[in-house]
Design a protein around this motif. Sequence first.
Motif, PDB file in Angstrom:
ATOM      1  N   THR A 123      54.706  30.086  -4.948  1.00 52.19           N
ATOM      2  CA  THR A 123      55.092  30.506  -3.604  1.00 52.19           C
ATOM      3  C   THR A 123      56.505  31.109  -3.584  1.00 52.19           C
ATOM      4  OG1 THR A 123      53.722  28.758  -2.643  1.00 52.19           O
ATOM      5  CG2 THR A 123      55.393  29.742  -1.221  1.00 52.19           C
ATOM      6  N   LEU A 124      56.626  32.289  -2.962  1.00 49.56           N
ATOM      7  CA  LEU A 124      57.881  33.024  -2.821  1.00 49.56           C
ATOM      8  C   LEU A 124      58.486  33.455  -4.163  1.00 49.56           C
ATOM      9  CD1 LEU A 124      59.631  31.113   0.112  1.00 49.56           C
ATOM     10  CD2 LEU A 124      58.249  33.191   0.208  1.00 49.56           C
ATOM     11  N   GLU A 125      57.675  33.441  -5.197  1.00 48.64           N
ATOM     12  CA  GLU A 125      58.140  33.928  -6.503  1.00 48.64           C
ATOM     13  C   GLU A 125      58.169  35.465  -6.492  1.00 48.64           C
ATOM     14  OE1 GLU A 125      56.769  33.932 -11.223  1.00 48.64           O
ATOM     15  OE2 GLU A 125      55.841  32.542  -9.806  1.00 48.64           O
ATOM     16  N   GLN A 126      59.170  36.028  -7.109  1.00 49.52           N
ATOM     17  CA  GLN A 126      59.233  37.483  -7.243  1.00 49.52           C
ATOM     18  C   GLN A 126      58.036  37.947  -8.070  1.00 49.52           C
ATOM     19  OE1 GLN A 126      63.157  39.026  -8.464  1.00 49.52           O
ATOM     20  NE2 GLN A 126      64.000  37.014  -7.964  1.00 49.52           N
ATOM     21  N   MET A 127      57.364  39.008  -7.618  1.00 49.42           N
ATOM     22  CA  MET A 127      56.231  39.559  -8.348  1.00 49.42           C
ATOM     23  C   MET A 127      56.779  40.396  -9.505  1.00 49.42           C
ATOM     24  SD  MET A 127      53.745  38.240  -6.678  1.00 49.42           S
ATOM     25  CE  MET A 127      52.340  39.097  -7.381  1.00 49.42           C
ATOM     26  N   LEU A 128      56.459  39.987 -10.727  1.00 49.16           N
ATOM     27  CA  LEU A 128      56.981  40.645 -11.914  1.00 49.16           C
ATOM     28  C   LEU A 128      55.919  41.529 -12.551  1.00 49.16           C
ATOM     29  CD1 LEU A 128      58.868  37.628 -13.542  1.00 49.16           C
ATOM     30  CD2 LEU A 128      59.658  39.212 -11.768  1.00 49.16           C
ATOM     31  N   SER A 129      56.313  42.703 -12.990  1.00 51.40           N
ATOM     32  CA  SER A 129      55.362  43.650 -13.583  1.00 51.40           C
ATOM     33  C   SER A 129      54.681  43.064 -14.807  1.00 51.40           C
ATOM     34  CB  SER A 129      56.085  44.953 -13.946  1.00 51.40           C
ATOM     35  OG  SER A 129      57.177  44.694 -14.821  1.00 51.40           O
ATOM     36  N   LYS A 130      55.384  42.237 -15.572  1.00 54.40           N
ATOM     37  CA  LYS A 130      54.810  41.669 -16.791  1.00 54.40           C
ATOM     38  C   LYS A 130      53.744  40.607 -16.496  1.00 54.40           C
ATOM     39  CE  LYS A 130      58.455  38.198 -17.442  1.00 54.40           C
ATOM     40  NZ  LYS A 130      59.531  37.735 -18.364  1.00 54.40           N
ATOM     41  N   LYS A 131      53.665  40.145 -15.243  1.00 61.84           N
ATOM     42  CA  LYS A 131      52.659  39.161 -14.862  1.00 61.84           C
ATOM     43  C   LYS A 131      51.461  39.805 -14.175  1.00 61.84           C
ATOM     44  CE  LYS A 131      55.657  35.105 -14.442  1.00 61.84           C
ATOM     45  NZ  LYS A 131      56.022  33.945 -13.590  1.00 61.84           N
ATOM     46  N   LEU A 132      51.437  41.140 -14.125  1.00 55.93           N
ATOM     47  CA  LEU A 132      50.360  41.870 -13.456  1.00 55.93           C
ATOM     48  C   LEU A 132      49.719  42.851 -14.415  1.00 55.93           C
ATOM     49  CD1 LEU A 132      52.308  42.739 -10.180  1.00 55.93           C
ATOM     50  CD2 LEU A 132      50.744  40.830 -10.503  1.00 55.93           C
ATOM     51  N   TYR A 133      48.471  43.175 -14.160  1.00 53.89           N
ATOM     52  CA  TYR A 133      47.803  44.211 -14.950  1.00 53.89           C
ATOM     53  C   TYR A 133      46.781  44.932 -14.088  1.00 53.89           C
ATOM     54  CZ  TYR A 133      43.809  41.020 -15.409  1.00 53.89           C
ATOM     55  OH  TYR A 133      42.752  40.188 -15.156  1.00 53.89           O
ATOM     56  N   ASP A 134      46.510  46.159 -14.475  1.00 54.36           N
ATOM     57  CA  ASP A 134      45.544  46.999 -13.761  1.00 54.36           C
ATOM     58  C   ASP A 134      44.238  46.974 -14.547  1.00 54.36           C
ATOM     59  OD1 ASP A 134      44.048  48.957 -12.513  1.00 54.36           O
ATOM     60  OD2 ASP A 134      45.774  50.254 -12.147  1.00 54.36           O
ATOM     61  N   LYS A 135      43.257  46.285 -14.019  1.00 49.79           N
ATOM     62  CA  LYS A 135      41.986  46.126 -14.731  1.00 49.79           C
ATOM     63  C   LYS A 135      41.298  47.459 -14.964  1.00 49.79           C
ATOM     64  CE  LYS A 135      37.630  43.538 -14.618  1.00 49.79           C
ATOM     65  NZ  LYS A 135      36.789  42.589 -13.859  1.00 49.79           N
ATOM     66  N   SER A 136      41.418  48.380 -13.992  1.00 45.92           N
ATOM     67  CA  SER A 136      40.751  49.679 -14.118  1.00 45.92           C
ATOM     68  C   SER A 136      41.298  50.502 -15.271  1.00 45.92           C
ATOM     69  CB  SER A 136      40.890  50.473 -12.815  1.00 45.92           C
ATOM     70  OG  SER A 136      42.252  50.810 -12.564  1.00 45.92           O
ATOM     71  N   LYS A 137      42.532  50.201 -15.698  1.00 48.47           N
ATOM     72  CA  LYS A 137      43.150  50.937 -16.805  1.00 48.47           C
ATOM     73  C   LYS A 137      43.112  50.154 -18.116  1.00 48.47           C
ATOM     74  CE  LYS A 137      46.334  53.435 -13.775  1.00 48.47           C
ATOM     75  NZ  LYS A 137      47.761  53.708 -13.444  1.00 48.47           N
ATOM     76  N   GLY A 138      42.457  48.986 -18.074  1.00 48.10           N
ATOM     77  CA  GLY A 138      42.344  48.182 -19.287  1.00 48.10           C
ATOM     78  C   GLY A 138      43.679  47.708 -19.808  1.00 48.10           C
ATOM     79  N   GLU A 139      44.615  47.379 -18.897  1.00 47.70           N
ATOM     80  CA  GLU A 139      45.949  46.998 -19.335  1.00 47.70           C
ATOM     81  C   GLU A 139      46.010  45.604 -19.929  1.00 47.70           C
ATOM     82  OE1 GLU A 139      48.443  47.538 -15.945  1.00 47.70           O
ATOM     83  OE2 GLU A 139      48.587  49.700 -16.209  1.00 47.70           O
ATOM     84  N   ASN A 140      45.087  44.727 -19.574  1.00 48.80           N
ATOM     85  CA  ASN A 140      45.102  43.387 -20.129  1.00 48.80           C
ATOM     86  C   ASN A 140      44.496  43.394 -21.523  1.00 48.80           C
ATOM     87  OD1 ASN A 140      43.973  40.513 -20.587  1.00 48.80           O
ATOM     88  ND2 ASN A 140      45.328  40.277 -18.835  1.00 48.80           N
ATOM     89  N   ASN A 141      45.089  42.605 -22.443  1.00 42.22           N
ATOM     90  CA  ASN A 141      44.627  42.601 -23.829  1.00 42.22           C
ATOM     91  C   ASN A 141      43.346  41.802 -24.034  1.00 42.22           C
ATOM     92  OD1 ASN A 141      46.765  44.169 -24.790  1.00 42.22           O
ATOM     93  ND2 ASN A 141      48.110  42.393 -24.937  1.00 42.22           N
ATOM     94  N   GLY A 142      42.983  40.951 -23.060  1.00 39.97           N
ATOM     95  CA  GLY A 142      41.795  40.132 -23.222  1.00 39.97           C
ATOM     96  C   GLY A 142      40.523  40.973 -23.199  1.00 39.97           C
ATOM     97  N   LEU A 143      39.654  40.765 -24.168  1.00 33.06           N
ATOM     98  CA  LEU A 143      38.427  41.560 -24.261  1.00 33.06           C
ATOM     99  C   LEU A 143      37.515  41.328 -23.067  1.00 33.06           C
ATOM    100  CD1 LEU A 143      36.739  43.506 -25.969  1.00 33.06           C
ATOM    101  CD2 LEU A 143      35.724  41.510 -27.094  1.00 33.06           C
ATOM    102  N   SER A 144      37.526  40.118 -22.517  1.00 34.05           N
ATOM    103  CA  SER A 144      36.635  39.813 -21.384  1.00 34.05           C
ATOM    104  C   SER A 144      36.905  40.711 -20.179  1.00 34.05           C
ATOM    105  CB  SER A 144      36.787  38.340 -20.981  1.00 34.05           C
ATOM    106  OG  SER A 144      38.113  38.070 -20.559  1.00 34.05           O
ATOM    107  N   PHE A 145      38.143  41.259 -20.084  1.00 38.85           N
ATOM    108  CA  PHE A 145      38.461  42.130 -18.972  1.00 38.85           C
ATOM    109  C   PHE A 145      37.941  43.553 -19.175  1.00 38.85           C
ATOM    110  CE2 PHE A 145      41.570  38.744 -18.833  1.00 38.85           C
ATOM    111  CZ  PHE A 145      41.494  38.355 -17.517  1.00 38.85           C
ATOM    112  N   LYS A 146      37.495  43.851 -20.385  1.00 39.10           N
ATOM    113  CA  LYS A 146      36.945  45.175 -20.668  1.00 39.10           C
ATOM    114  C   LYS A 146      35.427  45.206 -20.501  1.00 39.10           C
ATOM    115  CE  LYS A 146      40.527  46.187 -24.129  1.00 39.10           C
ATOM    116  NZ  LYS A 146      41.197  47.278 -23.428  1.00 39.10           N
TER     117      LYS A 146
END
Length: 213
Positions: free
Chosen positions: A94-117
């Motif tokens: 709660t009220l934590e700053q949203m950090l770019s390193k904690k987010l990913y764009d699934k449509s661009k396959g930014e996450n390294n986990g294979l399950s997201f592909k």
Amino acid sequence: MKKIYIIALISAVICGALFFVFLKGFSKQEKENVVQQAVETVDVVVSVGEIAENTQITQEMVQMTKIPKNAVNPDAVTKMEDVVGKFTNEKIYTLEQMLSKKLYDKSKGENNGLSFKVTKGMRAMTISVDNVSGVAGYICEGDYVDVLGQGGAGTSKEIASGVKVLKVGNKLSKEGELYSEITFEISMSDCKKIYDAQLAGQIRLALREKTDN
């Protein structure tokens, strides 16, 4: 001399009163501007409440807030459009700053986990290949292949058609690079067919033309 002191005291009181009136004449906005000049702030996106890992961010989950510049994380996101629609790769408090390193764009396959592909309803399956069955190292991520196996009486048969390649080897491979494993995106029924074909004997892949899928 006493009169001079009295006159000086009265003048000081009058000046003080005039200065107080002058300060009271400041508008609320002017006072806020003075405060902001004293403490420089930055607009950043923060979470409204806790957000679980692998959750897609909606407009209601975040808000803009002002934070002292020296307290802003270097990875903090400063625009709502850079947060809404993305997924979290870890828990956000709660009220934590949203950090770019904690987010990913699934449509661009930014996450390294294979399950997201893997497309919803499909499965990822890895098979072993050699230089011949793996088309001499020319299969790349995103290619489509046909899977062939042994048929009856020494013949071959098509096991699966138009199978998408998710990964080659233990990492994304460049064309012409040798590998010993290939991971497909296939339906559950094709998973069973390929596994049965492997049990019966070696399978072989046939690479399709890039737009033939």
